[in-house]
Write a protein that holds these residues in place. Structure first.
Motif, PDB file in Angstrom:
ATOM      1  N   ARG A 227      33.937 -29.706  14.265  1.00 50.48           N
ATOM      2  CA  ARG A 227      33.014 -29.071  13.326  1.00 50.48           C
ATOM      3  C   ARG A 227      31.597 -29.626  13.454  1.00 50.48           C
ATOM      4  O   ARG A 227      30.712 -29.241  12.696  1.00 50.48           O
ATOM      5  CB  ARG A 227      33.532 -29.240  11.898  1.00 50.48           C
ATOM      6  CG  ARG A 227      34.834 -28.501  11.648  1.00 50.48           C
ATOM      7  CD  ARG A 227      35.441 -28.830  10.301  1.00 50.48           C
ATOM      8  NE  ARG A 227      35.776 -30.244  10.207  1.00 50.48           N
ATOM      9  CZ  ARG A 227      36.429 -30.779   9.175  1.00 50.48           C
ATOM     10  NH1 ARG A 227      36.809 -30.028   8.169  1.00 50.48           N
ATOM     11  NH2 ARG A 227      36.711 -32.073   9.170  1.00 50.48           N
TER      12      ARG A 227
ATOM     13  N   PRO B 119      28.732 -29.426  15.928  1.00 52.05           N
ATOM     14  CA  PRO B 119      28.301 -28.725  17.154  1.00 52.05           C
ATOM     15  C   PRO B 119      27.609 -29.624  18.162  1.00 52.05           C
ATOM     16  O   PRO B 119      27.829 -29.484  19.376  1.00 52.05           O
ATOM     17  CB  PRO B 119      27.358 -27.640  16.631  1.00 52.05           C
ATOM     18  CG  PRO B 119      27.809 -27.399  15.225  1.00 52.05           C
ATOM     19  CD  PRO B 119      28.228 -28.749  14.714  1.00 52.05           C
TER      20      PRO B 119
ATOM     21  N   ARG C 288      28.961 -30.149  21.997  1.00 47.30           N
ATOM     22  CA  ARG C 288      28.160 -29.862  23.199  1.00 47.30           C
ATOM     23  C   ARG C 288      28.021 -31.105  24.077  1.00 47.30           C
ATOM     24  O   ARG C 288      28.096 -31.009  25.319  1.00 47.30           O
ATOM     25  CB  ARG C 288      26.790 -29.323  22.779  1.00 47.30           C
ATOM     26  CG  ARG C 288      26.842 -27.890  22.265  1.00 47.30           C
ATOM     27  CD  ARG C 288      25.461 -27.332  22.044  1.00 47.30           C
ATOM     28  NE  ARG C 288      24.848 -27.841  20.814  1.00 47.30           N
ATOM     29  CZ  ARG C 288      24.922 -27.215  19.641  1.00 47.30           C
ATOM     30  NH1 ARG C 288      25.581 -26.080  19.511  1.00 47.30           N
ATOM     31  NH2 ARG C 288      24.317 -27.725  18.576  1.00 47.30           N
TER      32      ARG C 288
ATOM     33  N   GLU D 141      35.505 -22.460   8.881  1.00 51.82           N
ATOM     34  CA  GLU D 141      34.727 -23.224   9.856  1.00 51.82           C
ATOM     35  C   GLU D 141      35.633 -23.853  10.903  1.00 51.82           C
ATOM     36  O   GLU D 141      35.359 -23.783  12.112  1.00 51.82           O
ATOM     37  CB  GLU D 141      33.939 -24.312   9.120  1.00 51.82           C
ATOM     38  CG  GLU D 141      33.109 -25.187  10.042  1.00 51.82           C
ATOM     39  CD  GLU D 141      32.402 -26.308   9.305  1.00 51.82           C
ATOM     40  OE1 GLU D 141      31.385 -26.810   9.821  1.00 51.82           O
ATOM     41  OE2 GLU D 141      32.872 -26.709   8.220  1.00 51.82           O
TER      42      GLU D 141
ATOM     43  N   LEU E  30      34.922 -20.873  13.489  1.00 55.30           N
ATOM     44  CA  LEU E  30      33.639 -21.304  14.053  1.00 55.30           C
ATOM     45  C   LEU E  30      33.816 -22.426  15.074  1.00 55.30           C
ATOM     46  O   LEU E  30      33.114 -22.456  16.089  1.00 55.30           O
ATOM     47  CB  LEU E  30      32.694 -21.743  12.934  1.00 55.30           C
ATOM     48  CG  LEU E  30      32.316 -20.661  11.924  1.00 55.30           C
ATOM     49  CD1 LEU E  30      31.311 -21.213  10.917  1.00 55.30           C
ATOM     50  CD2 LEU E  30      31.742 -19.437  12.632  1.00 55.30           C
TER      51      LEU E  30
ATOM     52  N   THR F  90      32.381 -22.521  18.845  1.00 57.76           N
ATOM     53  CA  THR F  90      31.507 -23.592  19.316  1.00 57.76           C
ATOM     54  C   THR F  90      32.040 -24.216  20.596  1.00 57.76           C
ATOM     55  O   THR F  90      31.310 -24.424  21.573  1.00 57.76           O
ATOM     56  CB  THR F  90      31.366 -24.679  18.235  1.00 57.76           C
ATOM     57  OG1 THR F  90      30.814 -24.110  17.045  1.00 57.76           O
ATOM     58  CG2 THR F  90      30.461 -25.808  18.707  1.00 57.76           C
TER      59      THR F  90
END
Length: 261
Positions: free
Chosen positions: A66, A68, A72, A109, A113, A117
Motif C-alpha cells: 500500500r 506506492p 516502485r 486499497e 489499488l 500499483t
C-alpha cells in the motif's frame, strides 16, 4: 538474469523464470509460491511481515504494497521478473454499517489499488520478458458478499482491471485472473468454525471439499506457463463447481412434502 537460464522442460515448465508472489508467505499465497518452486521457477515473495514458516526455495522481502513509493523502489531493484502473481489481499468480517467508509476503503486499497500499483511497477520487466500477470480474484467478486462487501467490490474491480490490462498490454504481457472459491488454510477455522463446520461447508461444494492451496497454485502455474500461451484476459474458476443453487433443495423439499400429502 544469466543466473536463471530459461529451459522449457515439460516437468518443470518455468525453469529459469523469476516469479514474484505477493503475500506469498502463508495460506493461499504459500501454496502458490510452493507450486512455482516445484515448476522450476526462481520464486520471490513479499509481505509486510517475515513468514513464521518460510516456503522452502523462496526468497522473502518485506514490503507494504500500500506504499506506492516503496513498491516502485522494490521493483526497480529487481534484475528480472517474468511473472507477477497479485495474491496479497483479504478482509475481516465487517458488516457495512459497523465501520466508517474509510475502513472499507482500506480494504479496497489492499485488494484493488495495490495490485494495480504492483502491476504498473512491474510493467517494464514483464514487457522485456514477454511475461504475465496472474490476479488472484474471488467468487466474492461475482456474488453478494454480506460482511465483506468492500472486498467483493474490490475483487470485481480486479477482474475487470485484468481484462483491460490484457488488452492494453498485449501482445507483450498476458494478464489473467484466478477466480477462487473457498480454500482450506491454517486460518479456515476463523471463517468457518471447527472441523464439523468445515465439513458442513464442504458439503455445499459440488466436489465435496474446500480447495487446498496447492489447487490454486497449480492453476496459477498453468496460467503463467507456455501451456497457456494463447490465454489472456481470461477468468479461470477454481471453486470446485461453485455452489448448489438453493432453489434445488427447496424444490426437493417441496416435492417430498407433496408426496406425503
Amino acid at each position: 538474469m544469466d543466473n536463471h537460464p530459461v529451459d522449457n522442460s515439460p516437468d518443470r515448465p518455468l525453469n529459469g523464470r523469476t516469479v514474484l508472489v505477493t503475500g506469498g508467505t502463508r495460506g493461499v499465497g504459500a501454496g502458490i509460491a510452493r507450486a512455482f518452486v516445484e515448476a522450476g521457477a526462481h520464486v520471490l515473495t513479499c509481505a509486510r511481515k517475515p513468514p513464521e514458516d518460510p516456503v522452502e526455495g523462496t526468497e522473502f522481502s518485506a514490503l507494504d504494497l500500500r506504499d506506492p513509493d516503496a513498491v516502485r523502489e522494490f521493483f526497480a531493484a529487481l534484475p528480472r521478473l517474468d511473472v507477477l502473481v497479485n495474491n496479497a489481499g483479504g478482509a475481516p468480517y465487517r458488516p457495512l454499517v459497523d465501520a466508517e467508509a474509510e475502513r472499507h476503503a482500506r480494504i479496497i486499497e489492499l485488494n484493488l489499488l495495490a495490485p494495480l500499483t504492483a502491476s504498473l511497477a512491474a510493467y517494464e520487466h514483464l514487457r522485456r520478458a514477454g511475461g504475465s500477470v496472474v490476479m488472484i480474484g474471488s467468487v466474492s467478486g461475482s456474488r453478494p458478499s454480506p460482511g465483506s462487501a468492500a472486498y467483493g467490490a474490490a475483487k470485481a474491480g480486479l477482474e475487470n482491471l485484468a481484462r483491460s490490462m490484457a488488452v492494453e498490454w498485449a501482445p507483450d504481457i498476458r494478464v489473467n485472473t484466478l477466480v477462487v472459491g473457498m480454500v482450506r488454510t491454517e486460518s479456515s477455522h476463523l471463517h468457518y468454525g471447527g472441523e464439523d463446520a468445515i465439513a458442513a461447508v464442504s458439503r455445499t461444494v459440488p466436489l465435496g471439499r474446500l480447495a487446498d492451496p496447492s489447487d490454486v497454485g497449480a492453476a496459477a502455474v498453468f496460467l503463467a506457463s507456455p501451456a497457456a500461451a494463447y490465454i489472456s484476459g481470461a477468468s479461470l474458476l477454481v471453486h470446485g463447481g461453485g455452489e448448489r443453487p438453493a432453489f434445488l433443495d427447496a424444490a426437493t423439499a417441496n416435492k417430498e412434502t407433496r408426496k406425503e400429502t
